[in-house]
Design a protein around this motif. Structure first.
Motif, short mmCIF file in Angstrom:
data_model
loop_
_atom_site.label_atom_id
_atom_site.label_comp_id
_atom_site.label_asym_id
_atom_site.label_seq_id
_atom_site.Cartn_x
_atom_site.Cartn_y
_atom_site.Cartn_z
N ARG A 61 78.05 31.31 60.01
CA ARG A 61 77.95 30.68 61.32
C ARG A 61 78.97 29.57 61.54
N ARG A 62 79.31 28.83 60.46
CA ARG A 62 80.15 27.65 60.63
C ARG A 62 81.63 28.01 60.53
N ALA A 63 82.41 27.47 61.43
CA ALA A 63 83.85 27.73 61.41
C ALA A 63 84.44 27.25 60.10
N GLY A 64 85.21 28.11 59.47
CA GLY A 64 85.85 27.77 58.21
C GLY A 64 85.06 28.13 56.98
N ALA A 65 83.79 28.48 57.14
CA ALA A 65 82.98 28.87 55.99
C ALA A 65 83.39 30.26 55.51
N GLY A 66 83.41 30.45 54.21
CA GLY A 66 83.79 31.75 53.67
C GLY A 66 82.62 32.57 53.17
N ALA A 67 81.46 31.93 53.03
CA ALA A 67 80.29 32.61 52.49
C ALA A 67 79.12 32.45 53.45
N ASP A 68 78.10 33.30 53.27
CA ASP A 68 76.95 33.29 54.18
C ASP A 68 76.28 31.92 54.19
N ASP A 69 75.92 31.46 55.39
CA ASP A 69 75.23 30.18 55.54
C ASP A 69 73.99 30.29 56.41
N ASP A 70 73.61 31.51 56.78
CA ASP A 70 72.41 31.73 57.58
C ASP A 70 71.96 33.17 57.31
N THR A 71 70.94 33.33 56.49
CA THR A 71 70.61 34.66 55.97
C THR A 71 69.12 34.94 56.06
N PHE A 72 68.80 36.19 56.44
CA PHE A 72 67.43 36.68 56.50
C PHE A 72 67.28 37.86 55.55
N ILE A 73 66.18 37.87 54.80
CA ILE A 73 65.90 38.95 53.86
C ILE A 73 64.47 39.43 54.10
#
Length: 372
Positions: A224-236
């Motif tokens: 979600r965040r600009a510049g992030a390379g990995a998941d930062d908002d996840t549903f399982i």
């Protein structure tokens, strides 16, 4: 899913009978300085002997709290004096967990590894086999099993207060719209970063402990965040062999935080807001000491059990939250090493959780529900 139990550890011989077990801590970042070092120091029967870090700032930080501590620049220095140690705790970045734990086991040392133990279930399975081969303890630091809310929920389920549980909702959400930087936000697969493997390791482990193995996995990881390379908002989403469905949320971008737990059963539901207070206390420099209150939250934070009405409008009855108890993990590790007591969190259990996390990755990549 992987089954099996870890073998009992070989008797510890480095320390004199009755002397504390000597611990080397690899890494003194967040995990090492906030969680492991204070909990090791607070455990009767353990002594923090060496911290492995090259950072002058982190050495100064460690020496301020533990004046007698020794330092090493790299884990390799530990293997040359393995006979002076009893336990190695791996709290360095995720990508180092497998090589450091492997070297420690080959040096004849018992090992605790921070979660996730590895990047894949196969690597975790190999580590478990190596520990069994050498007759050594290999344990995984899943401290959230000793969160106050989880201990309370586990008791409610065991006592049948909710009836048959149908749905388990678990949220570990934060509001951190700005990136902090570092390997945890890296998109490089070698770093094993992102929330799926970070906070996801906790919520998946808790779901498996409560409701048993999963048979189906579906996931929606997002950046979600600009510049992030990995998941930062996840549903399982998990379907357990027991029939329970778990909906698990981990996020650094939740502008409004949901309930930590919402658990729905055939008789009643349990809703609990707020995080266990132990991490915040440790970050503030508080330490668990014998006889002192620890892990206790105010009545205003207690969850509620009831049916037919929202707890936010007064439905249900308040249920006292059991005290959180992170120190119980290292007490159990000490008992396992000294007395052959059960390993508090085996590598085989961690392997089962990693199988779920790998299935979640595949689900997201292929847009499918994965059967285990």
């Amino acid at each position: 899913m992987t089954t099996g139990t870890a073998s009992a550890s070989a008797s510890v011989s480095a320390s004199a009978p009755g002397a504390p077990l000597r611990v080397a801590l690899v890494g003194y970042g967040l995990a090492g300085s906030v969680f492991h070092a204070p909990l090791i120091a607070a455990t009767e029967g353990l002594a923090l002997d060496t911290v492995v870090t090259r950072s002058p700032e982190r050495r100064e930080q460690a020496r301020a709290e533990f004046p007698e501590i020794r330092f090493a620049d790299s884990p390799d220095e530990l293997w040359n004096r393995a006979g002076e140690l009893d336990l190695v705790v791996v709290a360095s970045p995720n990508k180092t967990h497998v090589p450091v734990a492997t070297a420690a086991l080959k040096a004849g040392l018992a090992v605790v590894v921070d979660k996730p133990i590895a990047g894949t279930a196969a690597e975790a399975r190999d580590l478990a086999a190596l520990a069994d081969e050498h007759g050594l303890l290999l344990s995984v630091f899943q401290n959230r099993r000793w969160d106050n809310d989880f201990l309370t929920l586990r008791a409610l389920v065991a006592e049948g207060e909710l009836g048959d549980v149908w749905r388990f909702e678990s949220r570990f959400e934060r509001w951190r719209p700005q990136l902090k930087g570092g390997w945890r936000e890296s998109g490089d697969p070698a770093e094993i970063g992102g929330l799926l493997y970070d906070l996801g390791s906790h919520v998946v482990d808790q779901a498996l402990v409560l409701f048993g193995p999963a048979t189906q996995v579906y996931a929606e990881p997002d950046v979600r965040r600009a510049g992030a390379g990995a998941d930062d908002d996840t549903f399982i989403a998990l379907t357990h062999a027991s029939g329970v469905r778990s909906h698990l949320y981990v996020s650094a971008t939740a502008a409004q935080l949901g309930p930590r737990f919402r658990v729905l059963g055939s008789k009643a539901g349990y809703v609990k807001y707020g995080l266990d207070p132990q991490e915040a206390a440790l970050r503030e420099g508080e330490r668990p000491t014998a006889g002192a209150e620890w892990g206790v939250e105010p009545e205003s934070m207690w969850g509620r059990v009831g049916a037919g009405e929202s707890p936010l409008t007064g439905g249900g009855r308040p249920v006292e939250t059991l005290p959180g108890d992170y120190p119980a993990y290292y007490r159990a590790v000490t008992a396992a090493l000294r007395e052959g007591a059960p390993n508090p969190v085996t590598a085989y259990e961690a392997t089962n959780a990693l199988e779920v996390l790998e299935a979640a990755r595949r689900s997201a990549r292929e847009g499918v529900t994965v059967r285990l």
